[in-house]
Design an enzyme around this catalytic site. Structure first.
Site, mmCIF file in Angstrom:
data_model
loop_
_atom_site.group_PDB
_atom_site.id
_atom_site.type_symbol
_atom_site.label_atom_id
_atom_site.label_comp_id
_atom_site.label_asym_id
_atom_site.label_seq_id
_atom_site.Cartn_x
_atom_site.Cartn_y
_atom_site.Cartn_z
ATOM 1 C CD GLU A 1 85.822 51.300 19.870
ATOM 2 O OE1 GLU A 1 84.797 50.722 19.462
ATOM 3 O OE2 GLU A 1 86.980 50.964 19.552
ATOM 4 C CD GLU B 1 89.750 48.632 21.563
ATOM 5 O OE1 GLU B 1 89.229 48.943 22.648
ATOM 6 O OE2 GLU B 1 89.100 48.218 20.592
HETATM 7 C C1 IDC Z 1 85.074 42.906 21.205
HETATM 8 C C2 IDC Z 1 85.516 41.629 21.836
HETATM 9 C C3 IDC Z 1 84.404 40.621 21.837
HETATM 10 C C4 IDC Z 1 83.154 41.227 22.386
HETATM 11 C C5 IDC Z 1 82.823 42.485 21.652
HETATM 12 C C6 IDC Z 1 81.595 43.173 22.193
HETATM 13 O O1 IDC Z 1 86.655 41.113 21.156
HETATM 14 O O2 IDC Z 1 84.756 39.495 22.602
HETATM 15 O O3 IDC Z 1 82.110 40.314 22.269
HETATM 16 O O4 IDC Z 1 83.922 43.386 21.757
HETATM 17 O O5 IDC Z 1 81.869 43.929 23.298
HETATM 18 C C7 IDC Z 1 86.397 47.537 19.654
HETATM 19 C C8 IDC Z 1 85.932 47.562 21.063
HETATM 20 C C9 IDC Z 1 86.190 46.250 21.739
HETATM 21 C C10 IDC Z 1 85.986 45.072 20.760
HETATM 22 C C11 IDC Z 1 87.048 45.187 19.692
HETATM 23 C C12 IDC Z 1 87.041 44.011 18.721
HETATM 24 O O6 IDC Z 1 86.477 48.623 21.816
HETATM 25 O O7 IDC Z 1 85.326 46.131 22.828
HETATM 26 O O8 IDC Z 1 86.114 43.856 21.429
HETATM 27 N N1 IDC Z 1 86.847 46.443 19.001
HETATM 28 O O9 IDC Z 1 85.823 43.913 18.051
HETATM 29 N N2 IDC Z 1 86.401 48.545 18.815
HETATM 30 C C13 IDC Z 1 86.803 48.110 17.625
HETATM 31 C C14 IDC Z 1 87.102 46.761 17.715
#
Ligand code: IDC
Length: 456
Positions: free
Chosen positions: A284, A377
């Site tokens: 991302e 994702e």
């Molecule tokens: C989130 C995880 C969380 C972590 C956070 C930071 O659920 O545990 O602390 O990332 O890295 C994304 C990202 C993905 C995110 C997810 C949900 O690719 O890493 O995971 N998310 O927030 N993009 C949109 C949502």
């Protein structure tokens, strides 16, 4: 997996009862480096096989691979002290992290359970004859048999705007993403992946390796080894593997370009002969212009292609892979005006259904009509990966993807406390993944949508 002592004793008892003698094939000669096979027990319908690798040389062996063919009607099932990949009747066993080094004069063993009447033939140890001769025996690699997603579809490629299988047919893959390996590696193991492959019928596993936040940058060798291991596990189960370079913050992928070069060179080199690897080079990007993402992709893709020329590469898009929908909404136009300079690539879109409304859906619909897209994702909840689910909105995205055969991967296959993790807290420590009793609401919902029949 190690055989338990009691099982070994039970098997030994079975050998004695059946009055069998041990059958040793290809015995090791003293000075040669060999892999010798023995059926240590045989119960009629099946047997336990064991290979002993002997280092007859004067220097240590660092990393081994034993491959052989089993005749039709005979197969290998569970195995231990090794990692297995299979192509039709050809079986390849590689060392685990803990038994790859064999000192001069030392031996290492691994084993497996066979079913059917046959025995291994055409054995190669690190590409040379297992009996220590210099000429490798002829090997036959039959075309992949079986019904797994990879056996059916083989090497994928982008044809037009679609993802196509080796026969040129557009297909849709559906599967799950791991959570960050630095946090939830305990949810990615033989037992959980057996459930994902065989009960959920997943086609694809996304291996989510963070770079920051305690990820790759803190231990490149350790994380690379983990990814190798998970690729082997996905491969052994006939699933595709997306190697996700999970960069998040900083949002400019160029920040990690040197690390990405090192990592992807090793991954692509090791797995280039597999047909099931997809390379996701930037999870991302954020706070960065499309031109910078493109520049990163233009530099990294040739690095991967130098090792593995035919692997599909997935490229992240502006504003957290929202195609710019989280920014000014012009992301698709900017890609079309200035596309990545490579073929056999797709662009990624991520969405979280409870946060991302019709504006995102319409942006995505527009992109599908114009670009090869892959949703690496998504969640049914908010963009935090937590909060209430909006299954109605999620289903609209899924319907659009089904109509257009856009592949998707759901976030995430872990027991994190947030609603977006499919398992309830403590599931991975308990090691029981089967059925639905351990699944959260989102887990039950997504499992039902991964399990439905594929249109391969
Ligand atoms: C989130 C995880 C969380 C972590 C956070 C930071 O659920 O545990 O602390 O990332 O890295 C994304 C990202 C993905 C995110 C997810 C949900 O690719 O890493 O995971 N998310 O927030 N993009 C949109 C949502």
């Amino acid at each position: 997996m190690r055989r338990s002592r009691s099982l070994l004793l039970a098997l030994a008892a079975a050998v004695i009862t059946a009055g069998l003698t041990l059958v040793a094939v290809s015995p090791a000669s003293a000075a040669a480096t060999t892999a010798s096979f023995a059926k240590v027990s045989d119960w009629g319908s099946g047997w336990q096989g064991e290979y002993t690798i002997t280092n007859g040389g004067s220097s240590a062996i660092n990393g081994w691979q034993v491959e052989f063919t089993l005749p039709a009607g005979t197969s290998a099932g569970s195995y231990w002290d090794s990692l297995l990949t299979q192509s039709g009747q050809r079986y390849t066993f590689r060392n685990r992290e803990y038994n790859g080094t064999i000192a001069p004069g030392a031996t290492v063993k691994f084993g497996f359970v066979g079913s059917g009447p046959g025995s291994p033939s055409a054995c190669l140890l690190n590409g040379a004859s297992c009996t220590g001769g210099t000429t490798p025996p002829p090997t036959t690699t039959p075309p992949p048999a079986g019904t797994t997603p990879v056996a059916k579809n083989g090497q994928l490629r982008v044809c037009g705007k679609q993802l196509c299988n080796a026969q040129g047919k557009p297909i849709q893959l559906r599967g799950m993403s791991t959570h960050g390996l630095q946090w939830y590696a305990n949810c990615v193991n033989d037992a959980s992946l057996n459930v994902l492959a065989n009960e959920w019928n997943a086609d694809v596993l996304r291996i989510s390796m963070y770079i920051q936040e305690g990820g790759y940058e803190t231990d490149p060798a350790g994380f690379t080894a983990k990814v190798h291991d998970y690729i082997e596990k996905a491969t052994a189960r006939g699933m595709y593997a997306i190697v996700d370079w999970h960069m998040l913050s900083p949002g400019d992928p160029n920040f990690n370009l040197a690390r990405a070069r090192t990592f992807f060179t090793e991954i692509a080199n090791r797995h280039k002969n597999k047909t099931n690897i997809l390379y996701e080079i930037a999870n991302e990007p954020s706070d960065v212009h499309w031109s910078s993402i493109k520049s990163y992709a233009d530099q990294l893709i040739p690095v991967i292609r130098a090792q593995d020329p035919d692997g599909v590469v997935l490229v992240g898009t502006e504003d957290w892979s929202s195609l710019g929908a989280s920014g000014d909404g012009q992301g698709v136009a900017r890609i079309l005006a200035n596309p990545v300079n490579a073929s056999n690539i797709m662009y990624t879109f991520h969405f979280y259904a409870a946060s991302h409304d019709d504006y995102y859906l319409n942006t995505f619909r527009d992109a599908i009509a114009k670009l090869p897209m892959f949703v690496t994702e998504f969640g049914t909840q908010t963009a935090s990966g937590d909060g209430g689910n909006n299954f109605g909105q999620a289903q609209r995205y899924l319907d659009l993807m089904a109509q257009n055969k856009v592949s998707w991967v759901n976030w995430n296959f872990s027991d994190d406390f947030r609603t977006g993790a499919v398992f309830t807290t403590g599931t991975c420590a308990a090691g029981a993944y089967s059925g639905t009793s351990r699944l959260k609401e989102a887990g039950v919902w997504i499992r039902d949508r991964i399990r439905t029949a594929d249109d391969f």
